[in-house]
Design an enzyme around this catalytic site. Structure first.
Site, PDB file in Angstrom:
ATOM      1  N   ASN A  66      39.980 -10.051  65.465  1.00 23.51           N
ATOM      2  CA  ASN A  66      41.337  -9.687  66.068  1.00 23.51           C
ATOM      3  C   ASN A  66      42.377  -9.711  65.164  1.00 23.51           C
ATOM      4  O   ASN A  66      42.977  -8.567  64.385  1.00 23.51           O
ATOM      5  CB  ASN A  66      41.546 -10.404  67.521  1.00 23.51           C
ATOM      6  N   ASP A  67      42.931 -10.991  64.832  1.00 24.57           N
ATOM      7  CA  ASP A  67      44.328 -11.100  63.990  1.00 24.57           C
ATOM      8  C   ASP A  67      43.956 -10.381  62.605  1.00 24.57           C
ATOM      9  O   ASP A  67      45.051  -9.994  62.037  1.00 24.57           O
ATOM     10  CB  ASP A  67      44.546 -12.487  63.973  1.00 24.57           C
ATOM     11  N   VAL A  68      42.635 -10.581  62.207  1.00 24.72           N
ATOM     12  CA  VAL A  68      42.573 -10.084  60.738  1.00 24.72           C
ATOM     13  C   VAL A  68      42.672  -8.679  60.637  1.00 24.72           C
ATOM     14  O   VAL A  68      42.613  -8.013  59.626  1.00 24.72           O
ATOM     15  CB  VAL A  68      41.161 -10.552  60.372  1.00 24.72           C
ATOM     16  N   TYR A  80      44.079 -15.707  68.015  1.00 26.01           N
ATOM     17  CA  TYR A  80      44.593 -17.177  67.942  1.00 26.01           C
ATOM     18  C   TYR A  80      45.837 -17.294  67.455  1.00 26.01           C
ATOM     19  O   TYR A  80      46.519 -18.337  67.900  1.00 26.01           O
ATOM     20  CB  TYR A  80      43.837 -17.811  66.930  1.00 26.01           C
ATOM     21  N   ALA A  81      46.564 -16.474  66.973  1.00 22.59           N
ATOM     22  CA  ALA A  81      48.066 -16.610  66.359  1.00 22.59           C
ATOM     23  C   ALA A  81      48.751 -16.123  67.570  1.00 22.59           C
ATOM     24  O   ALA A  81      49.974 -16.284  67.566  1.00 22.59           O
ATOM     25  CB  ALA A  81      48.095 -15.494  65.267  1.00 22.59           C
TER      26      ALA A  81
END
Lengths: 471, 98
Positions: free
Chosen positions: A397-399, A438-439
């Site tokens: 996700n975040d990446v 997560y962020a």
């Protein structure tokens, strides 16, 4: 002083062992040479152990043999049985053992300094050795308790959420200063209370340092503990004047430090901010765009995905931690095989911090028999997304969040990301729309016109796509 | 050995480590951690000395415990590294290539 290491043959053997360890790491520069490298490592270890046994008056050989057998058998069985997805926990557990072993050796050396050749004629411990021992036991204890917490977090026995104590920075810095002060005081007074207070406080600080660090920062933590276990071995090597231990400690220490650095760079965060902890807590969620909740997005089915991919010329698969959790790597490889059979080029794109430890995704894909020359690192493949028909994001996700490139207020701003949104179509496998990464930030990609969300368990979704491709 | 010569070995080894580790391919970072784990158990040398030494019974038992712990790591670490490395394969059908 007839120190045992003074035997020149023994010193030579330890040096050779050290060189073997260097070659073991050197071998890892490519998968082809890596297996030979690992054998160098085993040889070096055998040589180091053998030399120690031969050059010392070993009075308790049977007991030692039993200890090695018990430990070795346990290690072998664990190594054989462990699931590849559980590798981060295993590595953390192994780090804790190195830390504990260092502590035990340091205590043994403290209790019986003559045996280690570090005592003055009067029985007092050498000044230099006291510093080395103090540092060794402190680093060993930190490695142990820190790795135990990391293990519990990675294994899910403990929540991956950061646990924040009030005033933790003051407590941590205070404890650290106290430890260093006591090590200095240990020079003047080698009383047991000094030594064991250092030990106790170091256990405490290891624990305190890791509890505020969230799940997504675990790659850094695991690398950092890897580094500490090396420094602990090096410190004990200084105490014992043993070249093999010093070389190994330095290798492992720098290895862990470099990995920590790579992980931090891949998240565009400073090492200090990771260690300070708290990232991925609730504070981040508020920063993410709250207005994004009811924006339109497209939902696709397995059949849609199968159709889009079978029409594509090139598909790039972007795996993340979610793939590991769902154990979807085998199904994923089946999907890739089907696509390749239909003439589609399939590649994999790995972000350095995908997963819970450095290289986590690569190992899982290798386990699923994905050839390593189809797997690419971020900087090698990022430019290809623009010429790619389908980017298939699974459990990441975040990446993939373009906010890292554009939104200066985003907590992940500046982090290198995979440009999945440049592909003609993005297929995004995700359990539900609700969760954020997560962020704690919304991912802009979900709402783009060229994105199709595939909401399901990663493994189920991939299996359905495989079925659909078969028709 | 002189402290300064030990320190020299240490500092030079740090540089060796620095360059060797940068040359490790990112795909093998997990095996790298596993193998560094295994080799850092060279601390077993200290554990053996402790468990072999006469003089302190406590010291001997601590040493034996450390030998057992380090052995878990040595055998486990090398075995799991070997297991992982055995999985890294190249493409076997060149037809599927570019």
């Amino acid at each position: 002083m007839e120190q045992v290491v003074a035997n020149p043959w023994a010193m030579l053997a330890y040096l050779v062992a050290g060189v073997c360890f260097i070659l073991a790491l050197r071998g890892l520069s490519s998968p082809v040479s890596s297996r030979r490298g690992n054998r160098f490592g085993m040889f070096g270890m055998t040589l180091a152990v053998g030399t120690t046994l031969v050059t010392h008056q070993i009075a308790s050989l049977p007991e030692i043999a039993v200890a090695i057998l018990i430990g070795g058998a346990f290690g072998l069985v664990t190594a054989r049985k462990i699931a590849m997805t559980a590798m981060p926990q295993l590595v953390a557990a192994f780090h804790s053992l190195v830390g504990l072993a260092a502590v035990l050796v340091a205590v043994a050396a403290y209790l019986n300094p003559t045996a280690f050749g570090i005592a003055e004629p009067g029985g007092a411990i050498h000044q230099v050795s006291r510093i080395e021992m103090g540092l060794g036991i402190a680093i060993g204890a930190i490695t142990f308790s820190g790795s135990v917490i990391a293990f519990l977090k990675l294994n899910g026995n403990m929540s991956g959420k950061p646990i924040m104590l009030p005033g933790r920075h003051v407590i941590n810095l205070g404890t650290l200063a106290l430890i260093l002060g006591l090590i200095a005081y240990f020079l003047a007074d080698e009383a047991p209370w000094v030594f064991f207070t250092i030990t106790g406080l170091s256990f405490l600080i290891g624990f305190l340092l890791i509890i505020p660090i969230g799940g997504a920062d675990m790659p850094v933590v695991v690398s950092m503990l890897n580094s500490y276990s090396g420094w602990a071995a090096a410190a004990m090597g200084f105490t014992l004047h043993n070249t093999a231990m010093i070389i190994t400690g330095a290798l492992v220490g720098s290895s862990g430090a470099i990995l920590s650095y790579i992980m931090c760079a891949a998240m565009n965060r400073s090492f200090i901010s990771v260690i300070a902890g708290g990232f991925g807590g609730d504070s981040g969620a508020a920063a993410g765009g709250g207005q994004a909740i009811d924006r339109p997005w497209k939902r696709g089915s397995a059949e849609d995905a199968a159709f889009l991919m079978s029409q594509a010329e090139q598909v790039i698969i972007v795996p993340g931690y979610g793939m590991a959790v769902a154990q979807a790597q085998h199904a994923l490889r089946e999907m890739a095989d089907q696509l390749k059979a239909q003439g589609v080029t399939v590649k994999y794109a790995i972000h350095p911090v995908a997963g819970r430890m450095p290289g986590h995704m690569n190992v899982l894909l290798a386990e699923a028999n994905v050839p390593y020359d189809e797997v690419f690192e971020l900087e090698d493949i990022n430019s290809e997304f623009a010429q790619t028909d389908v980017a298939f994001v699974i459990g990441a996700n975040d990446v993939t969040n373009p906010a890292a490139k554009t939104d200066k207020s985003s907590p992940i701003y500046g982090m290198p990301v995979l440009d999945v949104e440049k592909a003609k179509t993005v297929l995004f496998v995700k359990r539900s729309m609700g969760g954020v990464g997560y962020a704690g930030v919304e991912n802009e990609v979900f709402y783009r016109d060229n994105t199709m969300m595939l909401l399901a368990d990663a493994k189920k979704m991939v299996e359905e796509i495989v079925k659909a491709l078969g028709h | 050995m002189e402290f300064i010569s030990i320190l020299s070995i240490f500092v030079l080894a740090c540089f060796v480590g620095y360059f060797v580790v940068w040359s490790v391919t990112p795909a093998l970072h997990t095996p790298l951690m596993a193998v560094t784990n295994a080799i850092s158990s060279v601390i077993i040398v200290g554990a053996l000395i402790a468990s072999a030494a006469a003089g302190s019974a406590t010291s001997k038992w601590l040493g034996l415990a450390a030998v057992a712990l380090a052995s878990v790591n040595i055998f486990g670490g090398f075995a799991v590294t070997a297991r992982m490395l055995a999985m890294y394969k190249k493409k076997d059908r060149p037809a599927a290539g570019k």
